[in-house]
Design a protein around this motif. Structure first.
Motif, PDB file in Angstrom:
ATOM      1  N   ASN A 228       6.774 -51.564  17.035  1.00  0.00           N
ATOM      2  CA  ASN A 228       6.847 -53.203  16.264  1.00  0.00           C
ATOM      3  C   ASN A 228       6.418 -54.174  18.290  1.00  0.00           C
ATOM      4  OD1 ASN A 228       6.146 -53.294  13.402  1.00  0.00           O
ATOM      5  ND2 ASN A 228       7.598 -51.861  13.849  1.00  0.00           N
ATOM      6  N   LEU A 229       6.322 -55.055  18.098  1.00  0.00           N
ATOM      7  CA  LEU A 229       5.922 -56.356  19.055  1.00  0.00           C
ATOM      8  C   LEU A 229       6.378 -57.185  18.373  1.00  0.00           C
ATOM      9  CD1 LEU A 229       4.878 -56.437  22.832  1.00  0.00           C
ATOM     10  CD2 LEU A 229       5.068 -58.392  21.757  1.00  0.00           C
ATOM     11  N   TYR A 230       7.363 -58.437  18.645  1.00  0.00           N
ATOM     12  CA  TYR A 230       7.687 -59.638  18.473  1.00  0.00           C
ATOM     13  C   TYR A 230       7.607 -60.264  19.711  1.00  0.00           C
ATOM     14  CZ  TYR A 230       9.313 -56.991  14.206  1.00  0.00           C
ATOM     15  OH  TYR A 230       9.484 -56.386  13.345  1.00  0.00           O
ATOM     16  N   TYR A 231       6.961 -61.779  19.541  1.00  0.00           N
ATOM     17  CA  TYR A 231       7.192 -62.889  20.636  1.00  0.00           C
ATOM     18  C   TYR A 231       8.382 -63.405  19.784  1.00  0.00           C
ATOM     19  CZ  TYR A 231       3.207 -60.975  23.284  1.00  0.00           C
ATOM     20  OH  TYR A 231       2.179 -60.179  23.918  1.00  0.00           O
ATOM     21  N   GLY A 232       9.285 -64.017  19.837  1.00  0.00           N
ATOM     22  CA  GLY A 232      10.050 -64.727  19.740  1.00  0.00           C
ATOM     23  C   GLY A 232      10.339 -64.465  17.409  1.00  0.00           C
ATOM     24  N   GLU A 233       9.298 -64.945  16.881  1.00  0.00           N
ATOM     25  CA  GLU A 233       9.273 -64.910  15.183  1.00  0.00           C
ATOM     26  C   GLU A 233       8.340 -64.343  14.906  1.00  0.00           C
ATOM     27  OE1 GLU A 233      11.942 -65.005  13.554  1.00  0.00           O
ATOM     28  OE2 GLU A 233      13.498 -65.200  14.382  1.00  0.00           O
TER      29      GLU A 233
ATOM     30  N   LYS B  45       2.352 -54.675  14.469  1.00  0.00           N
ATOM     31  CA  LYS B  45       2.749 -53.935  12.968  1.00  0.00           C
ATOM     32  C   LYS B  45       2.398 -52.426  13.071  1.00  0.00           C
ATOM     33  CE  LYS B  45       1.255 -58.602  10.841  1.00  0.00           C
ATOM     34  NZ  LYS B  45       0.335 -58.839  10.378  1.00  0.00           N
ATOM     35  N   ASN B  46       3.966 -51.824  13.383  1.00  0.00           N
ATOM     36  CA  ASN B  46       3.533 -50.200  13.538  1.00  0.00           C
ATOM     37  C   ASN B  46       2.581 -49.087  13.860  1.00  0.00           C
ATOM     38  OD1 ASN B  46       6.548 -50.407  11.487  1.00  0.00           O
ATOM     39  ND2 ASN B  46       5.141 -50.569  10.250  1.00  0.00           N
ATOM     40  N   VAL B  47       2.222 -50.168  14.431  1.00  0.00           N
ATOM     41  CA  VAL B  47       1.288 -49.402  16.031  1.00  0.00           C
ATOM     42  C   VAL B  47       1.446 -48.236  15.679  1.00  0.00           C
ATOM     43  CG1 VAL B  47      -0.659 -49.631  17.394  1.00  0.00           C
ATOM     44  CG2 VAL B  47       0.442 -51.893  16.452  1.00  0.00           C
TER      45      VAL B  47
ATOM     46  N   ARG C  23      10.413 -58.709  21.613  1.00  0.00           N
ATOM     47  CA  ARG C  23      10.914 -57.526  21.574  1.00  0.00           C
ATOM     48  C   ARG C  23      10.380 -56.580  21.231  1.00  0.00           C
ATOM     49  NH1 ARG C  23      13.203 -57.124  16.086  1.00  0.00           N
ATOM     50  NH2 ARG C  23      12.590 -59.057  16.019  1.00  0.00           N
ATOM     51  N   ILE C  24      10.594 -55.047  22.003  1.00  0.00           N
ATOM     52  CA  ILE C  24       9.976 -54.640  21.338  1.00  0.00           C
ATOM     53  C   ILE C  24      10.793 -53.282  19.788  1.00  0.00           C
ATOM     54  CG2 ILE C  24       8.591 -52.094  22.349  1.00  0.00           C
ATOM     55  CD1 ILE C  24       7.913 -54.451  24.638  1.00  0.00           C
ATOM     56  N   GLU C  25       9.902 -53.121  19.086  1.00  0.00           N
ATOM     57  CA  GLU C  25      10.690 -51.245  18.345  1.00  0.00           C
ATOM     58  C   GLU C  25       9.406 -50.977  18.160  1.00  0.00           C
ATOM     59  OE1 GLU C  25      11.114 -53.807  14.823  1.00  0.00           O
ATOM     60  OE2 GLU C  25      12.633 -54.638  15.075  1.00  0.00           O
ATOM     61  N   GLY C  26      10.190 -49.710  18.109  1.00  0.00           N
ATOM     62  CA  GLY C  26       9.107 -48.292  18.326  1.00  0.00           C
ATOM     63  C   GLY C  26       9.056 -47.128  19.717  1.00  0.00           C
ATOM     64  N   LYS C  27       8.373 -46.652  19.682  1.00  0.00           N
ATOM     65  CA  LYS C  27       7.889 -45.712  20.869  1.00  0.00           C
ATOM     66  C   LYS C  27       7.212 -45.566  21.890  1.00  0.00           C
ATOM     67  CE  LYS C  27      12.783 -43.490  20.064  1.00  0.00           C
ATOM     68  NZ  LYS C  27      13.316 -44.075  21.146  1.00  0.00           N
ATOM     69  N   VAL C  28       7.166 -45.693  23.266  1.00  0.00           N
ATOM     70  CA  VAL C  28       5.551 -45.465  23.438  1.00  0.00           C
ATOM     71  C   VAL C  28       6.283 -44.312  24.454  1.00  0.00           C
ATOM     72  CG1 VAL C  28       3.721 -46.082  25.131  1.00  0.00           C
ATOM     73  CG2 VAL C  28       5.140 -47.827  23.344  1.00  0.00           C
TER      74      VAL C  28
END
Lengths: 261, 219
Positions: free
Chosen positions: A22-27, A32-34, A72-77
């Motif tokens: 998941n990647l967010y540019y601010g809000e 999404k769950n890639v 902001r980045i969530e998840g794994k690469v």
């Protein structure tokens, strides 16, 4: 159950993998769950309408968002099984994963210096070694014959197609493993496009390639796997010939058929 | 907002061309059976001489499909529809060839040693022509259930053909002088049986367009 073989290869080797990315540019949530696996020595095409997250995804693989505060980045690469956001030095990562952009962007210096730039940054100074790297890079990018007599002329004097191949040579000079291409032919004429496409076909023998393209036929022509992005999600991914003839999701069908309204 | 309106219109035109070709082929079929039934030699000849028109339709459809592929670069369902249209026009052309063969057989029927009118040819032609007509409807509607239902009728056609063959072999054994006539009837019946198979192929094509799957409905 074991995965079905793709294109006759039973043991697929995964070069890159994202898990619930998941990647967010601010809000704003741009990815999404890639979750996707990118196979080694294959061309993977990302297609989808503008603003769907394709380029964001490419940048995430190369950690190009690191310096942007509001990202902001969530998840794994994972690259070769290693978490690139945890266990990888970013300079080392960029050496392994090169990028070619939409608009050719040679440095305002000579053809030779463009290709030698990366190796010099990485500490190579010996002239004979640099000569060899430059020649090898330009040959691999199928540009050598066209520029061998003007190596010390400004790169900006080359045609658009030559400039783009020079940018590919510049990437190859640092001996990467993966090449990311963000619409590499959208600014080129059909002949230059065909040359780049032929080059991509050749390069996949030695590199893993991910290409973002708005040209459906290009994705069809050059990629082994295609992933369709829509509003930050991967809607469908699979072998290119299957996706273009028998898409499973209506949204994919509408997009590739040009009936996306 | 709908997009690619021009392409959609061209696909509609392509389907219309196939329907028109189908109408010509069905007409040729009906007339070939009529010519046989009434031993109408001039009608049989007319069917043979008008066949090139159907062949021309197939070529025009091929050209249309080639242009659509080159200019519109279709994918997915659009591409399957175009591929199936080429296949369907080819199948229709083969059905028309069978109608021509029925007409040619009518021309060489040995009337002196004619067998009593056999109801089986009427039955088999009625089912086969009905299958072609309904297959053309399914080509447009892409109703896969209907495609399966139509294809099921081929079993009845195969049964009539097998029974008829057996019956005529018996006749030939008993009446050698009727062999020529009986053989011609077998050829006619065989042509009609093939037409039913072709109708099934058209039905299979519609399943391919709709689902992307190749199915054998002739099991």
């Amino acid at each position: 159950m074991k995965d079905l073989p793709m294109n006759g290869i039973s043991e697929k080797k995964i070069k890159l993998q994202t898990v619930n990315l998941n990647l967010y540019y601010g809000e704003m949530r741009a990815l999404k769950n890639v979750s996707i696996e990118i196979e080694s020595n294959r061309v993977t095409a990302f297609i989808g309408p503008s603003g769907c997250g394709k380029s964001t995804f490419l940048k995430t693989i190369d950690r190009m968002n690191d310096l942007i505060d509001y990202v902001r980045i969530e998840g794994k690469v994972y690259y070769d099984g290693i978490d690139i956001y945890k266990d990888y030095d970013v300079t080392e990562l960029r050496k392994k994963i090169g990028m070619v952009f939409q608009k050719p962007n040679p440095f305002p210096m000579t053809v030779y210096d463009n290709v030698a730039y990366g190796p010099r940054v990485h500490g190579i100074k010996k002239k004979s070694v640099l000569n060899e790297i430059v020649e090898r890079g330009l040959k691999a990018a199928v540009l050598w014959d066209e520029v061998k007599d003007r190596l010390h002329k400004p790169a900006l004097g080359l045609s658009g197609g030559q400039q783009q191949r020079l940018c590919i040579a510049r990437v190859l000079a640092v001996e990467p493993d993966v090449i990311l291409m963000d619409e590499p032919t959208s600014a080129l004429d059909p002949i230059s496009t065909a040359k780049i496409e032929d080059l991509i076909y050749e390069l996949k023998n030695n590199y893993t390639i991910i290409i973002v393209t708005h040209n459906m036929q290009q994705a069809g022509r050059i990629s082994d796997t295609t992933a369709f992005f829509l509003v930050g999600e991967i809607i469908e991914a699979g072998p290119t010939d299957h996706l273009f003839l028998h898409p499973q999701d209506k949204r994919t069908e509408d997009y590739i058929s040009g009936r996306f309204g | 907002m709908p997009t690619r309106l021009h392409f959609s219109e061209e696909l509609d035109k392509l389907q219309k061309q196939i329907i028109e070709m189908g109408a010509l082929v069905i007409k040729a079929l009906e007339r070939s059976v009529k010519a046989y039934k009434h031993m109408d030699i001039s009608l049989a000849r007319e069917i043979i001489t008008s066949d090139p028109r159907i062949n021309q339709s197939e070529l025009r459809i091929d050209d249309k499909c080639a242009v659509l592929i080159a200019e519109e670069q279709p994918v997915a369902r659009d591409l399957r529809l175009i591929l199936n249209s080429m296949r369907t026009s080819h199948t229709l052309e083969r059905i028309a060839d069978n109608a021509v063969h029925v007409a040619k057989s009518t021309l060489i029927l040995d009337e002196e040693n004619a067998l009593k009118p056999l109801i089986d040819i009427q039955r088999i032609s009625s089912i086969a022509i009905g299958m072609v007509r309904d297959a053309m409807n399914v080509y447009v509607s892409l109703d896969t259930k209907m495609a399966e239902e139509i294809s099921q009728r081929d079993k009845a056609v195969d049964k009539i053909y097998a029974d008829y063959l057996k019956k005529l072999l018996g006749v030939m054994e008993q009446n050698p002088e009727k062999i020529h006539h009986a053989m011609t009837l077998i050829f006619i019946c065989r042509r009609l049986e093939r037409i039913a198979d072709h109708a099934t192929h058209i039905c299979e094509g519609t399943v391919y367009v709709e689902t992307g799957q190749y199915v054998d409905l002739n099991l």
